[in-house]
Design a protein around this motif. Structure first.
Motif, PDB file in Angstrom:
ATOM      1  N   SER A  11       0.829  -1.224  -0.050  1.00 37.47           N
ATOM      2  CA  SER A  11      -0.104  -0.036   0.056  1.00 37.47           C
ATOM      3  C   SER A  11       0.881   1.220  -0.053  1.00 37.47           C
ATOM      4  O   SER A  11       0.341   2.214  -0.090  1.00 37.47           O
ATOM      5  N   MET A  12       1.903   1.133   0.228  1.00 39.28           N
ATOM      6  CA  MET A  12       3.005   2.394   0.472  1.00 39.28           C
ATOM      7  C   MET A  12       2.748   3.448  -0.822  1.00 39.28           C
ATOM      8  O   MET A  12       2.707   4.644  -0.582  1.00 39.28           O
ATOM      9  N   GLU A  13       2.962   2.910  -2.168  1.00 40.63           N
ATOM     10  CA  GLU A  13       2.818   3.865  -3.072  1.00 40.63           C
ATOM     11  C   GLU A  13       1.464   4.471  -3.288  1.00 40.63           C
ATOM     12  O   GLU A  13       1.467   5.657  -3.536  1.00 40.63           O
ATOM     13  N   VAL A  14       0.469   3.788  -3.103  1.00 38.80           N
ATOM     14  CA  VAL A  14      -0.907   4.195  -3.100  1.00 38.80           C
ATOM     15  C   VAL A  14      -0.944   5.215  -1.864  1.00 38.80           C
ATOM     16  O   VAL A  14      -1.495   6.433  -2.272  1.00 38.80           O
ATOM     17  N   PHE A  15      -0.520   4.852  -0.875  1.00 44.30           N
ATOM     18  CA  PHE A  15      -0.484   6.181   0.265  1.00 44.30           C
ATOM     19  C   PHE A  15       0.287   7.322  -0.124  1.00 44.30           C
ATOM     20  O   PHE A  15      -0.362   8.202   0.029  1.00 44.30           O
ATOM     21  N   ARG A  17       2.933  14.817 -17.812  1.00 42.18           N
ATOM     22  CA  ARG A  17       3.222  13.746 -16.766  1.00 42.18           C
ATOM     23  C   ARG A  17       2.117  13.321 -16.432  1.00 42.18           C
ATOM     24  O   ARG A  17       0.999  13.744 -16.371  1.00 42.18           O
ATOM     25  N   SER A  18       1.884  11.888 -16.134  1.00 45.39           N
ATOM     26  CA  SER A  18       0.699  11.284 -15.562  1.00 45.39           C
ATOM     27  C   SER A  18       1.041  10.117 -14.430  1.00 45.39           C
ATOM     28  O   SER A  18       2.131   9.675 -14.520  1.00 45.39           O
ATOM     29  N   PRO A  19       0.092   9.836 -13.959  1.00 47.64           N
ATOM     30  CA  PRO A  19       0.160   9.010 -12.561  1.00 47.64           C
ATOM     31  C   PRO A  19       0.145   7.472 -13.218  1.00 47.64           C
ATOM     32  O   PRO A  19      -0.452   7.149 -14.409  1.00 47.64           O
ATOM     33  N   GLY A  20       0.978   6.669 -12.601  1.00 47.84           N
ATOM     34  CA  GLY A  20       1.155   5.381 -12.989  1.00 47.84           C
ATOM     35  C   GLY A  20       0.017   4.595 -12.283  1.00 47.84           C
ATOM     36  O   GLY A  20      -0.843   5.078 -11.521  1.00 47.84           O
ATOM     37  N   ALA A  21       0.182   3.341 -11.996  1.00 44.59           N
ATOM     38  CA  ALA A  21      -0.947   2.367 -11.767  1.00 44.59           C
ATOM     39  C   ALA A  21      -1.093   2.671 -10.308  1.00 44.59           C
ATOM     40  O   ALA A  21      -2.368   2.681  -9.744  1.00 44.59           O
ATOM     41  N   SER A  22       0.027   2.868  -9.403  1.00 39.39           N
ATOM     42  CA  SER A  22      -0.407   3.434  -8.073  1.00 39.39           C
ATOM     43  C   SER A  22      -0.916   4.582  -7.871  1.00 39.39           C
ATOM     44  O   SER A  22      -1.152   5.178  -6.474  1.00 39.39           O
ATOM     45  N   GLY A  23      -0.970   5.383  -8.745  1.00 37.21           N
ATOM     46  CA  GLY A  23      -1.079   7.210  -8.612  1.00 37.21           C
ATOM     47  C   GLY A  23       0.090   7.957  -8.359  1.00 37.21           C
ATOM     48  O   GLY A  23       0.179   9.016  -8.405  1.00 37.21           O
ATOM     49  N   ASN A  40      -5.135 -12.464 -12.568  1.00 34.04           N
ATOM     50  CA  ASN A  40      -5.508 -11.241 -13.233  1.00 34.04           C
ATOM     51  C   ASN A  40      -5.738 -10.196 -12.249  1.00 34.04           C
ATOM     52  O   ASN A  40      -6.353  -9.061 -12.421  1.00 34.04           O
ATOM     53  N   SER A  41      -4.888 -10.145 -11.090  1.00 33.53           N
ATOM     54  CA  SER A  41      -4.864  -9.180 -10.361  1.00 33.53           C
ATOM     55  C   SER A  41      -3.046  -9.313  -9.720  1.00 33.53           C
ATOM     56  O   SER A  41      -2.674 -10.096  -9.930  1.00 33.53           O
ATOM     57  N   GLN A  42      -2.813  -8.006  -8.766  1.00 29.75           N
ATOM     58  CA  GLN A  42      -1.760  -7.756  -8.318  1.00 29.75           C
ATOM     59  C   GLN A  42      -1.417  -8.823  -7.145  1.00 29.75           C
ATOM     60  O   GLN A  42      -2.305  -9.318  -6.350  1.00 29.75           O
ATOM     61  N   PRO A  71       5.881  -8.466 -11.197  1.00 29.16           N
ATOM     62  CA  PRO A  71       5.091  -7.557 -12.246  1.00 29.16           C
ATOM     63  C   PRO A  71       3.595  -7.862 -12.174  1.00 29.16           C
ATOM     64  O   PRO A  71       3.114  -8.904 -11.579  1.00 29.16           O
ATOM     65  N   GLY A  72       2.997  -6.682 -12.825  1.00 28.49           N
ATOM     66  CA  GLY A  72       1.292  -6.835 -12.870  1.00 28.49           C
ATOM     67  C   GLY A  72       1.014  -7.855 -13.573  1.00 28.49           C
ATOM     68  O   GLY A  72       1.630  -8.581 -14.383  1.00 28.49           O
ATOM     69  N   PRO A  73      -0.321  -8.124 -13.570  1.00 32.88           N
ATOM     70  CA  PRO A  73      -0.960  -9.171 -14.343  1.00 32.88           C
ATOM     71  C   PRO A  73      -0.759  -9.063 -15.928  1.00 32.88           C
ATOM     72  O   PRO A  73      -0.599  -9.899 -16.594  1.00 32.88           O
ATOM     73  N   ASP A  74      -0.597  -7.781 -16.321  1.00 30.92           N
ATOM     74  CA  ASP A  74      -0.592  -7.850 -17.876  1.00 30.92           C
ATOM     75  C   ASP A  74       0.801  -7.963 -18.260  1.00 30.92           C
ATOM     76  O   ASP A  74       1.061  -8.556 -19.224  1.00 30.92           O
TER      77      ASP A  74
END
Length: 534
Positions: free
Chosen positions: A74-78, A146-152, A399-401, A412-415
């Motif tokens: 959760s660290m990056e999301v936080f 610039r744009s946010p990645g998957a974690s924001g 299909n999920s992290q 790595p992520g599911p993709d």
């Protein structure tokens, strides 16, 4: 009067309503419905954990105080939520961390640095030894587009990040720099260098591109800068020759990272195998009997490493056909029994498959690619039959992290898994040393973590398949070596250091080639792999 359980249920209902709105990080001042009473009740029950003053994260009450898994997940999301609350969208990660992210580096960064014109050079401690530094920069430092990645987290785009990182990045994060250089669009990079008048950086970029195998692009960059009137002195920022990656320049950064790791790690593994006993098989049935004799110990240790509470009695019960989910309620409901049954089915399938491969002229790696999906089905079909898993759980890759307990490495992520697994198959087929296929195949499989469950068991099956078809004994990773084994995997995954893992595996092979592990978890008829063939 409401009971304590009813009060906790009411607090959980409030928490759920926040999560249903997509709120993953809770800022107390922005969530008035989650009153102080609710927060204290949820914290006492383990459903909420404070991060810093006024900020909380939902948590799993089963996790102990020292368990870092949920925090690392959760660290990056936080950090993204905290930065957005403080600076709106006027912030970005440092160029160094941005470049790591662009290059497919997924391990947790325990220290995160972000840049914002509204920051005040403040250091903020975070749980489990992590920290955040908010560095004040000029407004023009923020990059447009610039744009946010998957974690924001908001990343500096790849070309700008390459230009902005210091020369030390190319030596301190050699692999990340190499992957980034293979990805960057030369036209965009050249345009930014011209626009900013970065003649010194252009020299570094040209040298780095040439070192990464993009000679034509390096020459084009220098010629273009010179045509615009700049004096460019090309220099290579790398201290040593780079690992061979191969493949396409625009290939997935995760795949490029895998190829580079394999290339840089294999020689260390080859050297370690020089002292490991090996013999060529002359009698397939003798080998298969030896594998079967090691089954009980193998199942006990492999399942115990994964945390299943499996006894020798349960393994023998499954092995002898006495386990019956249709007539025994206990057998039907026991998750551990399902794991043991699945392990038995996979082990049996693998023994037969090894015999088929050794009796044919087919390459073990080619045969593995064709058969591997059956291993996962065999491992988990008993759980589907018993109703613990859904039939669609057998369909394929996750299909999920997924996160590994208390590990800095994040798979790595599911993709990305869909790119990484075919690349692993290719690497195995390109490798001619069975010991390297076993050790790096095992490591890379865990690195990718293609499934939600069973990755450890399947990786050890992969290792032993490559060992036994290559002249080495079926080798058991023992419960006693668990801490060393997991620490070695973390060293390889997070720090790129394969030596501890090669030492653990080769040490176990050497020991068990000379003497199978003790009778307490080993059938007495297992063979001695140092004994000459007769």
């Amino acid at each position: 009067m409401a009971t304590p359980n009813e009060k906790l249920a009411a607090s959980l209902h409030v928490l759920k309503s926040l999560q249903d709105k997509g709120i993953q990080v809770i800022q107390a001042s922005e969530a008035p419905e989650l009153t102080r009473v609710h927060r204290e009740r949820l914290q006492a029950a383990g459903f909420l954990k404070p991060v810093i003053q006024g900020w909380l994260l939902p948590s799993n009450p089963e996790e102990g105080d020292g368990d870092s898994t949920h925090w690392y997940a959760s660290m990056e999301v936080f950090v993204a939520a905290y930065a957005n609350a403080r600076f709106d969208d006027k912030w970005q990660l440092s160029p160094e961390l941005s470049l790591l992210k662009h290059s497919g580096h997924t391990s947790v960064a325990k220290q995160i640095q972000l840049h914002s014109p509204e920051a005040s050079n403040k250091h903020q401690d975070l749980p489990h030894g992590c920290s955040l530094f908010m560095y004040k920069v000029k407004p023009q430092t923020l990059v447009g587009g610039r744009s946010p990645g998957a974690s924001g987290l908001i990343l500096v785009p790849l070309p700008e990040a390459l230009i902005r990182v210091s020369p030390s990045f190319f030596t301190g994060h050699e692999l990340a720099a190499q992957v980034a250089l293979r990805q960057v669009d030369i036209t965009t990079l050249t345009g930014l260098l011209l626009e900013g008048g970065h003649s010194v950086v252009a020299g570094r970029m040209a040298g780095a591109l040439r070192a990464a195998g993009r000679e034509a692009d390096a020459s084009q960059l220098v010629a273009t800068m010179k045509a615009a009137g700049y004096v460019v002195s090309e220099n290579n920022p790398f201290e040593r020759p780079l690992a061979h990656i191969g493949g396409r320049l625009n290939e997935s950064p995760y795949v490029q990272r895998m190829r580079a790791m394999w290339s840089s790690m294999r020689e260390e593994v080859v050297q370690r195998f020089e002292t490991v006993p090996r013999r060529q098989h002359t009698e397939v049935q003798e080998l298969l009997a030896d594998i079967a004799a090691r089954y009980v110990a193998d199942a006990y240790h492999s399942l115990s490493i994964e945390g299943y509470r499996v006894s020798i009695e349960l393994i023998e019960k499954v092995h002898n056909g006495d386990w019956s989910p249709l007539t025994s309620e206990e057998d039907r409901k026991t998750r551990d029994a399902m794991a043991a049954k699945g392990y038995a089915e996979t082990h049996k399938h693998l023994r037969e498959f090894i015999g088929q491969v050794l009796s044919s002229s087919k390459s073990p790696a080619v045969a593995f690619k064709e058969d591997f999906s059956r291993w996962y089905v065999a491992l988990f079909s008993p759980s589907v039959t018993a109703g613990i898993l859904r039939p669609r759980d057998l369909a394929g890759y996750r299909n999920s992290q997924v996160f590994i307990r208390n590990a800095l490495h994040v798979p790595p992520g599911p993709d990305a898994v869909r790119d990484c697994m075919p690349a692993l198959m290719e690497l195995l087929q390109e490798e001619n040393h069975p010991g390297v296929r076993a050790v790096l195949g095992h490591f890379m499989f865990v690195f990718i973590h293609p499934y939600m469950d069973g990755n450890g068991r399947l990786s050890r099956f992969l290792m032993n398949y490559m060992l036994t078809t290559g002249g080495y004994p079926w080798t058991i990773v023992t419960v006693q070596s668990r801490s060393q084994y997991l620490a070695a995997l973390e060293q390889a995954s997070t720090y790129g250091n394969i030596k501890p893992f090669a030492d653990v595996i080769c040490g176990l092979i050497e020991a068990q080639a000379a003497q199978p592990i003790e009778r307490i978890t080993q059938r007495p008829d297992a063979g001695d792999w140092t004994k000459p063939l007769t």
